[in-house]
Design a protein around this motif. Structure first.
Motif, PDB file in Angstrom:
ATOM      1  N   ALA A  13      -8.012 -30.687  30.547  1.00 43.62           N
ATOM      2  CA  ALA A  13      -9.085 -29.876  30.342  1.00 43.62           C
ATOM      3  C   ALA A  13      -9.778 -29.491  31.766  1.00 43.62           C
ATOM      4  O   ALA A  13      -9.693 -30.158  32.617  1.00 43.62           O
ATOM      5  N   ASN A  14     -10.554 -28.361  31.646  1.00 48.59           N
ATOM      6  CA  ASN A  14     -11.283 -28.114  32.770  1.00 48.59           C
ATOM      7  C   ASN A  14     -10.703 -27.084  33.736  1.00 48.59           C
ATOM      8  O   ASN A  14     -11.112 -26.197  34.367  1.00 48.59           O
ATOM      9  N   PHE A  19     -15.159 -25.960  33.082  1.00 49.85           N
ATOM     10  CA  PHE A  19     -15.389 -26.606  32.329  1.00 49.85           C
ATOM     11  C   PHE A  19     -15.717 -26.161  30.799  1.00 49.85           C
ATOM     12  O   PHE A  19     -16.327 -25.460  30.406  1.00 49.85           O
ATOM     13  N   ASP A  20     -14.958 -26.833  30.026  1.00 50.76           N
ATOM     14  CA  ASP A  20     -15.027 -26.726  28.472  1.00 50.76           C
ATOM     15  C   ASP A  20     -14.471 -25.453  28.187  1.00 50.76           C
ATOM     16  O   ASP A  20     -14.541 -25.241  26.877  1.00 50.76           O
ATOM     17  N   GLU A 130     -12.197 -34.548  18.062  1.00 51.09           N
ATOM     18  CA  GLU A 130     -12.694 -34.601  19.114  1.00 51.09           C
ATOM     19  C   GLU A 130     -14.415 -35.169  19.012  1.00 51.09           C
ATOM     20  O   GLU A 130     -14.655 -35.686  19.587  1.00 51.09           O
ATOM     21  N   HIS A 138     -15.999 -29.955  21.787  1.00 49.80           N
ATOM     22  CA  HIS A 138     -15.300 -29.121  22.673  1.00 49.80           C
ATOM     23  C   HIS A 138     -13.862 -28.934  22.312  1.00 49.80           C
ATOM     24  O   HIS A 138     -13.281 -29.685  21.877  1.00 49.80           O
ATOM     25  N   ASP A 140     -11.371 -27.576  24.679  1.00 51.56           N
ATOM     26  CA  ASP A 140     -10.678 -27.442  25.835  1.00 51.56           C
ATOM     27  C   ASP A 140      -9.359 -28.316  26.034  1.00 51.56           C
ATOM     28  O   ASP A 140      -8.295 -27.998  26.845  1.00 51.56           O
ATOM     29  N   THR A 183     -15.474 -40.517  27.898  1.00 49.94           N
ATOM     30  CA  THR A 183     -15.797 -39.198  27.982  1.00 49.94           C
ATOM     31  C   THR A 183     -17.171 -38.722  27.597  1.00 49.94           C
ATOM     32  O   THR A 183     -17.987 -38.288  28.339  1.00 49.94           O
ATOM     33  N   ARG A 187     -19.862 -37.002  30.141  1.00 49.85           N
ATOM     34  CA  ARG A 187     -20.800 -36.013  29.867  1.00 49.85           C
ATOM     35  C   ARG A 187     -22.222 -36.201  30.105  1.00 49.85           C
ATOM     36  O   ARG A 187     -22.869 -35.242  30.267  1.00 49.85           O
ATOM     37  N   ARG A 234     -18.901 -36.095  38.851  1.00 46.75           N
ATOM     38  CA  ARG A 234     -18.036 -37.040  38.067  1.00 46.75           C
ATOM     39  C   ARG A 234     -17.085 -37.800  39.210  1.00 46.75           C
ATOM     40  O   ARG A 234     -16.558 -38.810  39.003  1.00 46.75           O
ATOM     41  N   GLY A 260      -9.740 -33.138  33.023  1.00 42.60           N
ATOM     42  CA  GLY A 260     -10.802 -33.463  31.797  1.00 42.60           C
ATOM     43  C   GLY A 260     -11.764 -34.201  32.440  1.00 42.60           C
ATOM     44  O   GLY A 260     -12.599 -34.223  33.262  1.00 42.60           O
ATOM     45  N   ALA A 261     -12.228 -35.286  31.768  1.00 41.13           N
ATOM     46  CA  ALA A 261     -13.636 -36.062  31.962  1.00 41.13           C
ATOM     47  C   ALA A 261     -13.041 -37.290  33.029  1.00 41.13           C
ATOM     48  O   ALA A 261     -13.787 -38.095  33.549  1.00 41.13           O
TER      49      ALA A 261
END
Ligand code: HSE
Length: 309
Positions: A13-14, A19-20, A130, A138, A140, A183, A187, A234, A260-261
């Motif tokens: 993701a991202n 992002f998202d 999710e 989200h 993504d 995650t 966030r 992050r 992702g995260a």
């Protein structure tokens, strides 16, 4: 057919600057779900493997069952299923672990019921998985896991999702270091506001990424893999992140960022050979600080979920 076994893929993701709103599916790893019809209308999680006992079997709080429950309620169906979930990737890995479970579950239910909905219509239900997994619905991770390919979420309200064609020789190197990042926490540490300068730079890269993918301009894809907003915050959660990123680019990657995260990190390369070298270089960089890591190399998986025999 009373029972079905479905694989749904991990996702990045991202994809650096989106992002998202950006996400892509890979060939492996991925989760497997077995759904079997029951004679009553209960949803029962029979077994979960590969989660080290961390996931609940409470069907109202698990990312595999909640999408199935929401889907059945939407259709007004009184049907029950037994669910077996085989996790093939760590939780909190940045590989879209919960999304793979959500997608596999709702895709399996839809197939067993003779596909009352087309696959793309399953997205809102998968997003509910999710929400229970990390508090935010989200799309993504779930959208590319469900639809395959490189996906853009142009809008959340109303939901507007489209796939972008990608160059044939674009490869993803993915590395999962043995570190856990929650995650929800990843966030919470983000800022709510972005400066005009950063927004402008990020919009340039988002546009460059889409144009680069659509025109097979590998250099433009690489130049666009800069995240001015999320990665600087992050990256502190990932030990040796900048050393790993440097190792990837020195090995020939087009660019590298957080998957992702996090804590997983991904890189794009032109060609499998370079992507293999990049994965090995990233692994060595993590090992230099005594962090064991697992690598995956794949093209962008266009298929999404698949039925296993
Ligand atoms: N876009 C999400 C995030 C993906 O970065 O928080 C992780 O689930």
């Amino acid at each position: 057919m009373d029972s079905i076994r479905v694989f749904a893929p991990a996702t990045v993701a991202n994809v650096a600057c989106g992002f998202d709103i950006f996400g892509l599916a890979v060939d492996n790893p991925g989760d497997e779900v077995i759904l079997t019809r029951r004679n009553d209308n209960k949803i029962v999680i029979r077994e979960i493997t590969g989660d080290a006992g961390k996931l609940t079997i409470d069907e109202t709080r698990n990312a595999v069952s909640v999408p199935v429950i929401k889907y059945l309620a939407h259709l007004g169906l009184q049907t029950g299923f037994d669910i077996v979930l085989h996790k093939k990737m760590a939780l909190g890995s940045g590989l879209g672990s919960s999304s793979a479970s959500s997608v596999a579950g709702v895709f399996a239910a839809n197939k067993l019921l003779g596909e009352p909905l087309s696959t793309d219509k399953l997205l809102p239900f998968a997003m509910e998985g999710e929400r229970v997994a990390c508090g935010s619905a989200h799309a993504d991770n779930v959208a590319p896991a469900l639809l395959g390919g490189f996906v853009v979420i142009r809008s959340y309200a109303p939901l507007d999702v489209f796939k972008v064609p990608v160059p044939d020789n674009l490869y993803v190197s993915l590395i999962h270091p043995d570190v856990e990042v929650n995650t929800k926490d990843a966030r919470h540490i983000l800022k709510n506001e972005v400066s005009m300068n950063k927004a402008i730079s990020q919009m340039g890269n988002v546009s460059g990424m889409i144009a680069g993918l659509m025109s097979s301009d590998y250099a433009l894809i690489g130049r666009s893999m800069v995240d001015f907003i999320i990665e600087p915050i992050r990256s502190i959660l990932i030990p040796s992140f900048f050393e790993v990123k440097m190792a990837a680019t020195e090995a020939g990657a087009l660019g590298c960022s957080i998957s992702g995260a996090g804590p997983s990190v991904f890189a794009f390369s032109e060609g499998r050979e370079t992507a293999e070298k990049v994965a090995a270089a990233m692994k060595t960089a993590f090992e230099q600080v005594n962090i064991q890591a697992t690598t995956y190399v794949s093209t962008i998986n266009q298929a999404g979920p698949k039925i296993l025999e």
